[in-house]
Design an enzyme around this catalytic site. Structure first.
Site, PDB file in Angstrom:
ATOM      1  N   ARG A   1      49.798  37.617  30.444  1.00  0.00           N
ATOM      2  CA  ARG A   1      48.509  38.276  30.534  1.00  0.00           C
ATOM      3  C   ARG A   1      48.662  39.628  30.605  1.00  0.00           C
ATOM      4  NH1 ARG A   1      49.577  35.706  35.950  1.00  0.00           N
ATOM      5  NH2 ARG A   1      50.205  37.293  37.352  1.00  0.00           N
TER       6      ARG A   1
ATOM      7  N   HIS B   1      51.280  44.783  36.507  1.00  0.00           N
ATOM      8  CA  HIS B   1      50.653  43.913  37.674  1.00  0.00           C
ATOM      9  C   HIS B   1      49.773  44.745  38.596  1.00  0.00           C
ATOM     10  CE1 HIS B   1      52.378  40.357  35.843  1.00  0.00           C
ATOM     11  NE2 HIS B   1      53.107  41.156  35.447  1.00  0.00           N
ATOM     12  N   ASP B   2      49.086  44.217  39.705  1.00  0.00           N
ATOM     13  CA  ASP B   2      48.676  45.026  40.577  1.00  0.00           C
ATOM     14  C   ASP B   2      49.691  45.499  41.627  1.00  0.00           C
ATOM     15  OD1 ASP B   2      49.119  42.480  41.494  1.00  0.00           O
ATOM     16  OD2 ASP B   2      47.323  42.384  42.777  1.00  0.00           O
TER      17      ASP B   2
ATOM     18  N   LYS C   1      47.566  43.950  49.882  1.00  0.00           N
ATOM     19  CA  LYS C   1      47.932  45.225  48.902  1.00  0.00           C
ATOM     20  C   LYS C   1      48.917  46.304  49.763  1.00  0.00           C
ATOM     21  CE  LYS C   1      47.767  42.810  46.160  1.00  0.00           C
ATOM     22  NZ  LYS C   1      48.893  42.233  45.516  1.00  0.00           N
TER      23      LYS C   1
ATOM     24  N   ARG D   1      42.030  37.322  34.931  1.00  0.00           N
ATOM     25  CA  ARG D   1      42.934  36.261  34.480  1.00  0.00           C
ATOM     26  C   ARG D   1      42.448  35.118  35.279  1.00  0.00           C
ATOM     27  NH1 ARG D   1      46.003  35.040  39.350  1.00  0.00           N
ATOM     28  NH2 ARG D   1      46.563  37.005  40.528  1.00  0.00           N
TER      29      ARG D   1
ATOM     30  N   TYR E   1      40.592  41.209  42.725  1.00  0.00           N
ATOM     31  CA  TYR E   1      39.917  39.953  41.832  1.00  0.00           C
ATOM     32  C   TYR E   1      38.553  40.503  41.150  1.00  0.00           C
ATOM     33  CZ  TYR E   1      43.350  37.371  44.392  1.00  0.00           C
ATOM     34  OH  TYR E   1      44.572  37.212  44.917  1.00  0.00           O
TER      35      TYR E   1
ATOM     36  N   ARG F   1      46.841  48.104  34.642  1.00  0.00           N
ATOM     37  CA  ARG F   1      47.082  46.534  35.131  1.00  0.00           C
ATOM     38  C   ARG F   1      46.455  45.737  34.107  1.00  0.00           C
ATOM     39  NH1 ARG F   1      43.752  43.451  39.968  1.00  0.00           N
ATOM     40  NH2 ARG F   1      44.890  41.422  39.926  1.00  0.00           N
ATOM     41  N   HIS F   2      46.741  44.439  33.903  1.00  0.00           N
ATOM     42  CA  HIS F   2      46.171  43.508  33.061  1.00  0.00           C
ATOM     43  C   HIS F   2      44.930  43.382  33.377  1.00  0.00           C
ATOM     44  CE1 HIS F   2      46.266  40.488  36.318  1.00  0.00           C
ATOM     45  NE2 HIS F   2      47.529  41.068  36.655  1.00  0.00           N
TER      46      HIS F   2
END
Ligand SMILES: *[C@@H]1O[C@H](CO)[C@@H](O)[C@H](O)[C@H]1NC(C)=O
Ligand SMILES: *[C@@H]1O[C@H](CO)[C@@H](O)[C@H](O)[C@H]1NC(C)=O
Ligand SMILES: *[C@@H]1O[C@H](CO)[C@@H](O)[C@H](O)[C@H]1NC(C)=O
Ligand SMILES: *[C@@H]1O[C@H](CO)[C@@H](O)[C@H](O)[C@H]1NC(C)=O
Ligand SMILES: *[C@@H]1O[C@H](CO)[C@@H](O)[C@H](O)[C@H]1NC(C)=O
Length: 462
Positions: free
Chosen positions: A158, A348-349, A288, A77, A47, A73-74
């Protein structure tokens, strides 16, 4: 514990948080930074807003870039639906209490939670726009009227908005001479190499995150319960409130924010110490690592589809893959061209973490769920911030040293501008060609992908 100065600071901080935390903090307060260099926004793991972790170095002398593949990655958000539930649990408990014993919580008397869910926030849009501008400036010599970036995005809003902001940044930097479009949106309902939705048996990291929360959470939980007697906060609530510091902050950044200026830190951030945020960062590392990272038994295999697409582009030959690619799309030059110079994919991540594993990047021994290794090379705040970008450059290097004028192809990879060591394909660790792999050696090193995960893909379904 909180002396007179502390009370004054707490009162001041409610005024100052918006502009200056953690700059204006007295040195003796435990909530001030233990180390002056602590940067709060770099302790939020996945984040954390984008920040370049190194300065981009141009290719070494004698080398020219011939192809660029960006996996992005986006941007920043809002919390997801389930994250919002976790966050609201703590917020509601705190607001059910009438009397706080610490003034750091006084803002809760008037606080109204109204973040919303899932969408890209302005900071995320701006950082993605800047990323597009940077890409044009860096690679403008590779762009031509009939050769502009081919851009794909996974189908969530996103991600799509991130891609569109990136293309807008790219176009703006070129004075609108080159205006790449978002060429293709991959449905997250089907085979999608830009989402980790195709492996039903994949691991979750809940167990490992909970083990670590049981270590670092209790002292924080009891402190906040002593500040809000009767709130009965749990360790899970603490995790939610620490996430809220990050989400509330990134959501508060207005359009027009100047990159590098102080962030409008949420008052939730001042409820926790720098050391506690370091613990929070580690929970993101574990998350992750044990899901699509090296610690998840079906992590790496979820990056195979993208890597096989990457190999197809690098070699300008058809995609060969039996995992998550959509063969209909990938065999059509309109939806999977092989003659472009710049490709940009938005994701995405979790799938991007899987791709790191497939490639062999950030290969890190098993992370402890009780004792973080301070020098670990697996740090979400650096490798998987919002708007993280992995860039695979193909280089053609002159071999004139030997006087034969032979050209040779190489590969190098940057993640958030940090050139990766690529020792897995024999890159040198020092010297001018440090981090460069011979093209053939790189292709050779990707045998796990070329063999469809060596039997792991099937394990996704049985
Ligand atoms: C790529 O191929 C397409 C279809 O054959 C063609 O229209 C386009 O001009 C080519 N682009 C480049 C950069 O060669
Ligand atoms: C950039 O993202 C924002 C936020 O999602 C969106 O409102 C805006 O339309 C996007 N810009 C472009 C050019 O698509
Ligand atoms: C593959 O892509 C096509 C074209 O977008 C789509 O109609 C189809 O549903 C996709 N198939 C899968 C399995 O994702
Ligand atoms: C906390 O627990 C006490 C004792 O069980 C209970 O009376 C109180 O309602 C609880 N508070 C909240 C916010 O749930
Ligand atoms: C989608 O993926 C599955 C599983 O690998 C594969 O069997 C199927 O052929 C793929 N569909 C398409 C359209 O590529």
């Amino acid at each position: 514990m909180v002396g007179t100065l502390g009370v004054i600071w707490a009162a001041l901080s409610s005024v100052l948080t918006l502009a200056s935390w953690p700059l204006f903090v007295p040195a003796h307060d435990p909530f001030s930074s233990a180390h002056d260099t602590f940067e709060l926004q770099k302790s939020w793991g996945v984040y954390s807003p984008f920040h370049a972790v190194a300065e981009y170095s141009p290719p070494p002398q004698g080398c020219e870039i011939s192809q660029v593949n960006i996996l992005h990655r986006h941007g920043a958000r809002l919390p997801s639906v389930s994250q919002s539930e976790d966050i609201l649990s703590g917020v509601n408990k705190l607001q059910s209490v009438q009397v706080y014993t610490d003034s750091r919580l006084d803002f809760m008397n008037t606080f109204v939670y109204s973040l919303g869910e899932n969408l890209l926030v302005p900071l995320g849009a701006m950082q993605s726009f800047e990323s597009g501008e940077n890409a044009f400036r860096r690679y403008s010599s590779l762009v031509q009227e009939d050769d502009i970036p081919f851009v794909r995005a996974s189908g969530m809003s996103r991600v799509v908005e991130t891609a569109k902001n990136w293309t807008a940044g790219f176009a703006t930097a070129s004075n609108d001479v080159y205006s790449p479009r978002l060429s293709l949106i991959l449905s997250e309902e089907g085979n999608d190499t830009l989402q980790d939705n195709n492996c039903p048996n994949a691991a979750s990291s809940h167990r490992e995150m909970n083990q670590w929360l049981d270590v670092y959470g209790p002292p924080i939980t009891s402190r906040l319960n002593s500040w809000a007697p009767g709130a009965n906060l749990t360790n899970d609530d603490i995790h939610g409130l620490m996430m809220l510091c990050a989400f509330h902050t990134v959501a508060s950044v207005p359009y027009g924010y100047k990159a590098g200026s102080p962030l409008p830190f949420s008052p939730f951030c001042s409820l926790f110490t720098p050391a506690e945020f370091e613990s929070f960062e580690y929970s993101s590392d574990l998350d992750k690592y044990y899901s699509t990272g090296y610690g998840g038994h079906l992590g790496r295999v979820q990056g195979v589809g993208y890597i096989n697409e990457l190999l197809a582009r690098l070699t300008a030959s058809p995609v060969v893959d039996h995992t998550s690619t959509n063969t209909t799309l990938d065999s059509d030059p309109a939806t999977f061209p092989l003659n472009r110079t710049i490709y940009a994919d938005f994701t995405h991540d979790s799938p991007l973490i899987a791709v790191f594993g497939t490639l062999g990047l950030f290969n890190t021994p098993k992370l402890s769920t009780t004792h973080p290794e301070p020098t670990r090379g697996w740090r979400a705040s650096e490798m998987m911030t919002f708007s993280t970008r992995m860039v695979v450059e193909k280089l053609i290097c002159d071999q004139s040293i030997r006087g034969r004028g032979v050209s040779n192809a190489y590969v190098r990879i940057m993640v958030n501008e940090v050139a990766q060591p690529l020792t897995f394909c024999g890159a040198k660790e020092t010297g001018p060609r440090k981090g460069l792999c011979r093209f053939d050696a790189f292709l050779e090193s990707q045998s796990y992908a070329r063999h469809n995960g060596e039997g792991d893909w099937e394990k996704c379904f049985i």
